[in-house]
Design a protein around this motif. Structure first.
Motif, mmCIF file in Angstrom:
data_model
loop_
_atom_site.group_PDB
_atom_site.id
_atom_site.type_symbol
_atom_site.label_atom_id
_atom_site.label_comp_id
_atom_site.label_asym_id
_atom_site.label_seq_id
_atom_site.Cartn_x
_atom_site.Cartn_y
_atom_site.Cartn_z
ATOM 1 N N ALA A 2 76.793 72.247 -12.887
ATOM 2 C CA ALA A 2 75.484 71.725 -13.235
ATOM 3 C C ALA A 2 74.493 72.862 -13.325
ATOM 4 O O ALA A 2 74.733 73.969 -12.865
ATOM 5 N N THR A 3 73.344 72.567 -13.923
ATOM 6 C CA THR A 3 72.301 73.567 -14.045
ATOM 7 C C THR A 3 71.577 73.696 -12.718
ATOM 8 O O THR A 3 71.802 72.946 -11.782
ATOM 9 N N GLU A 4 70.624 74.629 -12.658
ATOM 10 C CA GLU A 4 69.881 74.822 -11.421
ATOM 11 C C GLU A 4 69.033 73.619 -11.081
ATOM 12 O O GLU A 4 68.611 73.441 -9.947
ATOM 13 N N GLU A 5 68.767 72.737 -12.059
ATOM 14 C CA GLU A 5 68.044 71.502 -11.791
ATOM 15 C C GLU A 5 69.011 70.408 -11.390
ATOM 16 O O GLU A 5 68.653 69.252 -11.261
ATOM 17 N N ASN A 6 70.276 70.759 -11.171
ATOM 18 C CA ASN A 6 71.313 69.811 -10.792
ATOM 19 C C ASN A 6 71.591 68.803 -11.903
ATOM 20 O O ASN A 6 71.947 67.658 -11.647
ATOM 21 N N VAL A 7 71.406 69.225 -13.144
ATOM 22 C CA VAL A 7 71.717 68.395 -14.301
ATOM 23 C C VAL A 7 73.095 68.780 -14.806
ATOM 24 O O VAL A 7 73.373 69.958 -15.017
ATOM 25 N N PRO A 8 74.000 67.811 -14.986
ATOM 26 C CA PRO A 8 75.341 68.137 -15.475
ATOM 27 C C PRO A 8 75.286 68.847 -16.823
ATOM 28 O O PRO A 8 74.361 68.624 -17.618
ATOM 29 N N HIS A 140 67.643 62.143 -14.974
ATOM 30 C CA HIS A 140 66.427 61.420 -14.623
ATOM 31 C C HIS A 140 65.787 60.955 -15.928
ATOM 32 O O HIS A 140 65.281 61.770 -16.701
ATOM 33 N N PHE A 141 65.801 59.653 -16.173
ATOM 34 C CA PHE A 141 65.425 59.117 -17.487
ATOM 35 C C PHE A 141 63.960 58.682 -17.563
ATOM 36 O O PHE A 141 63.274 58.957 -18.542
ATOM 37 N N ALA A 142 63.466 57.989 -16.545
ATOM 38 C CA ALA A 142 62.092 57.496 -16.589
ATOM 39 C C ALA A 142 61.627 57.112 -15.195
ATOM 40 O O ALA A 142 62.423 56.753 -14.328
ATOM 41 N N VAL A 143 60.313 57.187 -14.994
ATOM 42 C CA VAL A 143 59.674 56.700 -13.776
ATOM 43 C C VAL A 143 58.900 55.440 -14.131
ATOM 44 O O VAL A 143 58.176 55.410 -15.129
ATOM 45 N N GLU A 144 59.071 54.417 -13.334
ATOM 46 C CA GLU A 144 58.413 53.132 -13.572
ATOM 47 C C GLU A 144 57.517 52.793 -12.390
ATOM 48 O O GLU A 144 57.963 52.776 -11.243
ATOM 49 N N ASN A 145 56.260 52.531 -12.658
ATOM 50 C CA ASN A 145 55.323 52.042 -11.646
ATOM 51 C C ASN A 145 54.887 50.638 -12.069
ATOM 52 O O ASN A 145 54.218 50.470 -13.094
ATOM 53 N N ARG A 146 55.306 49.638 -11.295
ATOM 54 C CA ARG A 146 55.122 48.241 -11.706
ATOM 55 C C ARG A 146 54.336 47.458 -10.649
ATOM 56 O O ARG A 146 54.523 47.653 -9.449
ATOM 57 N N THR A 192 55.175 63.628 -10.970
ATOM 58 C CA THR A 192 56.020 63.280 -12.113
ATOM 59 C C THR A 192 57.061 64.347 -12.382
ATOM 60 O O THR A 192 58.222 64.043 -12.677
ATOM 61 N N SER A 193 56.671 65.620 -12.272
ATOM 62 C CA SER A 193 57.634 66.699 -12.511
ATOM 63 C C SER A 193 58.759 66.663 -11.482
ATOM 64 O O SER A 193 59.924 66.919 -11.809
ATOM 65 N N GLN A 194 58.443 66.299 -10.248
ATOM 66 C CA GLN A 194 59.465 66.175 -9.218
ATOM 67 C C GLN A 194 60.360 64.964 -9.470
ATOM 68 O O GLN A 194 61.578 65.043 -9.316
ATOM 69 N N ARG A 195 59.758 63.859 -9.859
ATOM 70 C CA ARG A 195 60.525 62.633 -10.092
ATOM 71 C C ARG A 195 61.498 62.789 -11.259
ATOM 72 O O ARG A 195 62.637 62.315 -11.205
ATOM 73 N N LEU A 196 61.049 63.438 -12.328
ATOM 74 C CA LEU A 196 61.858 63.530 -13.544
ATOM 75 C C LEU A 196 62.616 64.846 -13.669
ATOM 76 O O LEU A 196 63.346 65.045 -14.642
ATOM 77 N N LYS A 197 62.424 65.749 -12.702
ATOM 78 C CA LYS A 197 63.099 67.047 -12.726
ATOM 79 C C LYS A 197 62.775 67.823 -14.007
ATOM 80 O O LYS A 197 63.652 68.313 -14.712
ATOM 81 N N ILE A 198 61.483 67.871 -14.314
ATOM 82 C CA ILE A 198 61.015 68.622 -15.482
ATOM 83 C C ILE A 198 59.925 69.583 -15.018
ATOM 84 O O ILE A 198 59.334 69.392 -13.950
#
Length: 242
Positions: A2-8, A140-146, A192-198
């Motif tokens: 995986a990458t350093e962001e732990n993305v496969p 990490h695809f999306a963050v939802e606040n509902r 948001t950057s932490q949640r989405l790993k961006i």
């Protein structure tokens, strides 16, 4: 691997290809690197490259032709602007697995006029609030606040949402009569950057939606996607209203 962001690696390949297509760098019909070329470029296995290409083909981003190779697919209609998208169904349609995690859940009362107006309910309304992260495979695809109006959907207070996300549950159990979308681009803040790993400040797509049953609000939700992982496309004719 995986990458350093732990993305496969397969997700990294898929993301890179999607960025080039969605940015217009690779227009429809452009030849996409072969699996062998991807193996050499990313230092991965043939199986990893194949998984990335298979996911891209399943989503319609590329077209695979025997003996000819893979090419950028034609422009496609994804989620129409006048339709409520189901994140779970959206991810599964691309051939990827979906899972989600509830990061925060609580029940509160809309106690001030400002708060009530923001959500779209009367002062004193009980509200269930949830923050959710959605994953496509391991990405990490999306963050939802509902926020769900418990005066209209009281059964939501007892629903665990352990096996089905709130958005899917609402679509399956609560009929709606009207909805509105507000779509805008915004930079990723620290959370948001932490949640989405961006990276902090990366452009994101924010979709805020209210849904009503008759004249009573059912839910208010804000979904934030990394800017290069989602788009809305609508097809219309010259007779459509301006």
């Amino acid at each position: 691997m995986a990458t350093e962001e732990n993305v496969p690696i397969y997700a990294e390949i898929q993301r890179d290809v999607e960025r080039k297509i969605m940015s217009g760098a690779w227009p429809p019909g452009h030849r996409v690197p072969s699996e062998a070329e991807l193996v050499a470029q990313y230092g991965c296995s043939r199986m990893t490259a194949n998984k990335a290409m298979s996911n891209l083909a399943a989503s319609g981003m590329i077209v695979r032709r025997r003996r000819s190779g893979s090419f950028v697919g034609p422009p496609r209609v994804q989620e129409p602007l006048l339709r409520i998208q189901d994140i779970r169904a959206e991810i599964l349609a691309t051939g990827r697995s979906h899972r989600f995690k509830i990061l925060r859940r609580n029940t509160r009362i809309a106690s001030t006029q400002e708060d009530a107006a923001h959500v779209g309910v009367p002062v004193g309304t009980p509200i269930l609030t949830l923050e959710i992260i959605h994953y496509a495979d391991d990405e990490h695809f999306a963050v939802e606040n509902r926020q769900i109006n418990l005066a209209v959907v009281p059964e939501a207070a007892e629903e665990s949402f352990k096996t089905i996300p709130p958005g899917t549950w609402l679509l399956q159990n609560v009929p709606w009569t009207e909805a509105e979308h507000a779509i805008r681009a915004l930079p990723a803040d620290r959370v948001t950057s932490q949640r989405l790993k961006i990276p902090f400040g990366d452009v994101c797509l924010s979709i805020a939606r209210r849904t009503w049953k008759a004249d009573r609000l059912v839910t208010f939700v804000r979904i934030i996607y990394p800017g290069d992982r989602h788009r809305f496309v609508a097809r219309f004719t010259p007779s459509s209203s301006l």
